[in-house]
Write an enzyme that holds these catalytic residues in place. Structure first.
Site, PDB file in Angstrom:
ATOM      1  N   ASP A  38      28.557   4.666  19.918  1.00 43.72           N
ATOM      2  CA  ASP A  38      28.811   6.003  20.467  1.00 43.72           C
ATOM      3  C   ASP A  38      29.687   5.852  21.706  1.00 43.72           C
ATOM      4  OD1 ASP A  38      28.409   8.833  20.941  1.00 43.72           O
ATOM      5  OD2 ASP A  38      27.088   8.219  22.576  1.00 43.72           O
ATOM      6  N   CYS A  67       0.841  -1.201   0.000  1.00 42.95           N
ATOM      7  CA  CYS A  67       0.000   0.000   0.000  1.00 42.95           C
ATOM      8  C   CYS A  67       0.877   1.253   0.000  1.00 42.95           C
ATOM      9  CB  CYS A  67      -0.917   0.011   1.219  1.00 42.95           C
ATOM     10  SG  CYS A  67      -2.096  -1.351   1.295  1.00 42.95           S
TER      11      CYS A  67
END
Length: 769
Positions: A446, A32
């Protein structure tokens, strides 16, 4: 709704372009989203991406006044759209989820007794009562027409636009089973027939009612659809979370007076005041004052940045000590915080192109089954079969092929995997994370708050000349005890077992250190200063060679060093650093054992990053990276053919988390980092990172196994049904057994156990390891 309420940016350039964002409703699968995207991209001058997970379309190159045309295009495709309104959920979104839940509850409550009654009455004629078929039909009507309405509506919409999806097959299977049951009851079809696979003669009427198949299909697939709808909600709201970091008001100086005004009224060139503890309103330059700015949320830098007149500051960072007067240089959508928001959303929108495994299979499977069912009907009639046998065989094909197990393959494994992950401190948001985990070959970590604690710790104390290091630490702790600076807190925490004299007249020297007076051991009072080398020079304190070597070594290692002078004589030095988590090295070692390349990515200084990288054993260190550059680093790795998982915790990681193939946020992270991530890590130990990847991979393998079984079962059973060798009732039972297998296979994930934390080999005791 006014045009001003439509969320757009009118600026040009990268990444800020004319853009309109729309909430999309009515999508039932990734196909969709692709259909809407194709329709929007046919419009002149626009570039659209539609994200099925967030149910949002981002249209670049479109001014706000084109929003009605865009909405009309979406509606012409058979869906609905509305402009995104900041801080609000799409119209009716909660109601749609609630209605889906209610349909599931009703379907489940009816299906269980209906299925039991249908099987017992069909196979045990002596228990039948007058009108029993009509009782079963009446009981099935709410399930077939109300509960299954989302599938019927989606199938009709696809049909009107010349497409098919899994909803098409579900709708046809449910309606075919129900319709044949009604027709068979009206016509009195109840002859005995013999069917294959050892069941012998079926009692009269056993092949007339297939209501339990229709109800079971609806209930199973509604459960999958409800799980999917719930998971989508967590993917929304990244921008609102980022926007929440910026203050809503600012202390602007107008007409010589300080006024508190809404942040939206602040203009470039205006001056505003930032008091200690307040967030800086926008990007600017310091005109008056000096302070330490906590930039960890924007740059990952663990040590607050000292700023003075002429230095630039970023909106969204926090002023920790002195008051500042700042001149605004960038406002609104031009600030670094706003650009970070745009980057985060664009990165998430790119995920709309990823098709789920089920959608890929169904895209080919559904049309093929429809063709086979039609050919079965025609072939039976063409070769002399009666209408009843032809319809029965064609309907058997639809029922046996109805993708119930396919629909359960992902949500059941996801439910069990997510549940097990929750017990292990791992929160998996959706199937995107599982699909991405299968191809991950690089893990980007990080530094601040992820590999490290995000808090400064005292790692070395030195006494210079004849001074004792413990005495120096006690004196420094006495003075630093009056300061809230992170370095001061580290010194105080490191002096818990050291005698601390009394301190008086303590004064902060923003950007340099602190001064005060302490009670001397021999009586009297001593003047004390503690801070940078620049402070010592300003105070006329001589810095001997051994102290300079101490400073140089700290600078080379990427740590922070301060000096202590008592009565004008340098007596001590203190080295502080962001402490590495105890579990970091072991977690990195396990990731490497899994065949993954590890990369440390941080906005911190190169020396500090390399020191941490060497201590934990990563393969590569990338340092001094601005927040808006982190996503670009991830993209460069991906351009080199890498499939990247990003582990972070700060707002500066949000865009990188969303850009990575797999985003993983630690629980100590900011709200936006959690919302940008695919997997949230709750457990404090960093061993949760390899555990999360292992669990995601195991869950993905289970989903793939489920899909292989479900698809293989359909492929093997369809020919039997087409040749009339399967009673539709037996076909429905076989379909249920296939679903049970899928559920049972998924339940095996409950036994997943993480590997024991690996203890890496002891590092060289020398500095820098």
């Amino acid at each position: 709704m006014s045009q001003a309420e439509i969320r757009t940016t009118a600026e040009t350039g990268d990444p800020l372009e004319q853009r309109v964002e729309l909430d999309i409703s009515g999508m039932t699968c990734a196909a969709c989203a692709s259909r809407i995207e194709r329709k929007l991209n046919r419009l002149d001058g626009v570039r659209a991406t539609v994200n099925y997970a967030t149910e949002r379309a981002v249209v670049l190159g479109a001014p706000a006044e084109r929003a009605p045309d865009l909405i009309a295009t979406v509606r012409a495709a058979g869906y609905d759209a509305s402009p995104v309104v900041e801080g609000e959920e799409p119209d009716g979104y909660s109601d749609r989820v609630r209605l889906l839940r209610n349909r599931l509850i009703v379907a489940a409550l009816i299906t269980v007794p209906l299925g039991d009654a249908a099987i017992v009455l069909a196979l045990a004629p002596q228990l039948r009562f007058p009108g029993w078929p009509w009782v079963l039909i009446a009981g099935a009507i709410p399930v077939v027409f109300w509960c299954a309405w989302p599938f019927h509506r989606a199938a009709w919409r696809n049909l009107r636009h010349g497409g098919t999806s899994m909803d098409t097959l579900v709708s046809l299977g449910v309606l075919a089973a129900f319709t044949w049951s009604v027709v068979a009851t009206l016509l009195g079809v109840s002859q005995e027939s013999t069917y294959w696979i050892g069941y012998g003669a079926a009692p009269a009427g056993a092949d007339s009612l297939y209501l339990e198949a229709a109800a079971a299909i609806t209930t199973f697939l509604l459960a999958g659809r409800y799980v999917e709808a719930r998971s989508k909600r967590s993917a929304r709201g990244v921008l609102s979370a980022i926007g929440g970091l910026a203050p809503t008001t600012v202390r602007v100086i107008r007409d010589g007076a300080e006024q508190v005004v809404p942040i939206g009224t602040l203009q470039v060139g205006e001056r505003f005041v930032v008091r200690p503890g307040e967030r800086i309103a926008t990007d600017g330059r310091v005109l008056v004052g000096a302070s330490a700015i906590d930039t960890s949320a924007m740059t990952g830098e663990s040590v607050p940045a000292e700023v003075a007149v002429g230095d630039r500051v970023l909106g969204g960072t926090t002023n920790t000590t002195g008051a500042l007067i700042v001149e605004a240089e960038r406002v609104g959508a031009h600030t670094q915080l706003a650009q970070l928001a745009v980057l985060a959303e664009q990165a998430q929108a790119r995920k709309a192109a990823v098709q789920t495994l089920v959608d890929k299979v169904v895209a080919v499977f559904v049309p093929a089954v429809l063709v086979i069912a039609l050919l079965t009907l025609v072939a039976w009639l063409a070769f002399g079969g009666d209408v009843r046998d032809a319809v029965s065989a064609a309907m058997s094909v639809l029922i046996i092929a109805c993708p119930c197990a396919l629909g359960l393959a992902t949500p059941t494994a996801l439910l069990v995997g997510v549940g097990r992950g929750g017990q292990l401190g791992i929160l998996v948001k959706g199937p995107d994370a599982l699909e991405a985990s299968g191809a991950i070959d690089t893990v980007v970590l990080d530094k601040t708050g992820t590999l490290t604690t995000g808090r400064m710790s005292l790692i070395d104390v030195r006494g210079f000349g004849q001074a004792d290091s413990r005495d120096a630490l006690g004196i420094a702790s006495a003075v630093e005890g009056y300061s809230e600076h992170p370095i001061a807190r580290a010194v105080v925490a490191g002096a818990q077992e050291v005698a601390t004299p009394a301190a008086t007249d303590v004064t902060a020297l923003p950007g340099f250190g602190v001064r005060g007076r302490v009670s001397a051991s021999a009586g009297g009072v001593s003047d004390v200063v503690i801070g940078t080398r620049e402070l010592m020079d300003a105070e006329g304190v001589a810095v001997p060679a051994e102290a300079q070597e101490f400073l140089d070594r700290a600078a080379e290692a990427g740590t922070t060093a301060v000096l202590l002078a008592v009565d004008g004589t340098l007596t001590g030095g203190f080295e502080v650093a962001d402490a590495i988590k105890d579990s970091a090295a072991g977690a990195v070692a396990r990731l490497r054992d899994m065949g993954l390349r590890t990369v440390l990515l941080t906005g911190d200084r190169q020396h500090a990053a390399e020191t941490v990288g060497a201590q934990v054993g990563v393969d590569e260190v990338i340092a001094e990276v601005l927040p808006t550059e982190k996503a670009a680093v991830i993209e460069r790795l991906q351009a080199d053919g890498r499939s990247v998982a990003m582990v972070g915790d700060g707002i500066n990681d949000a865009a990188a988390l969303a850009t990575a193939n797999l985003g993983m946020a630690v629980v100590s992270g900011t709200d936006v980092a959690l919302k940008s991530a695919d997997i949230i890590l709750v457990r404090r130990s960093l061993d949760v990172v390899p555990d999360a990847i292992a669990l995601a991979r195991r869950t993905l393998r289970t989903i793939r196994g489920n899909l292989v079984w479900a698809f293989g079962y359909n492929v093997a059973a369809i020919p039997l049904a087409a040749f009339g060798q399967l009673n539709p009732l037996i076909a429905g039972l076989a379909m249920s057994l296939s679903s049970i297998f899928v559920v049972t296979n998924s339940m095996r994930l409950r036994r997943f156990e993480p590997a024991r934390p690996r203890r890496p080999q002891a590092a060289d005791p020398g500095r820098g390891n």
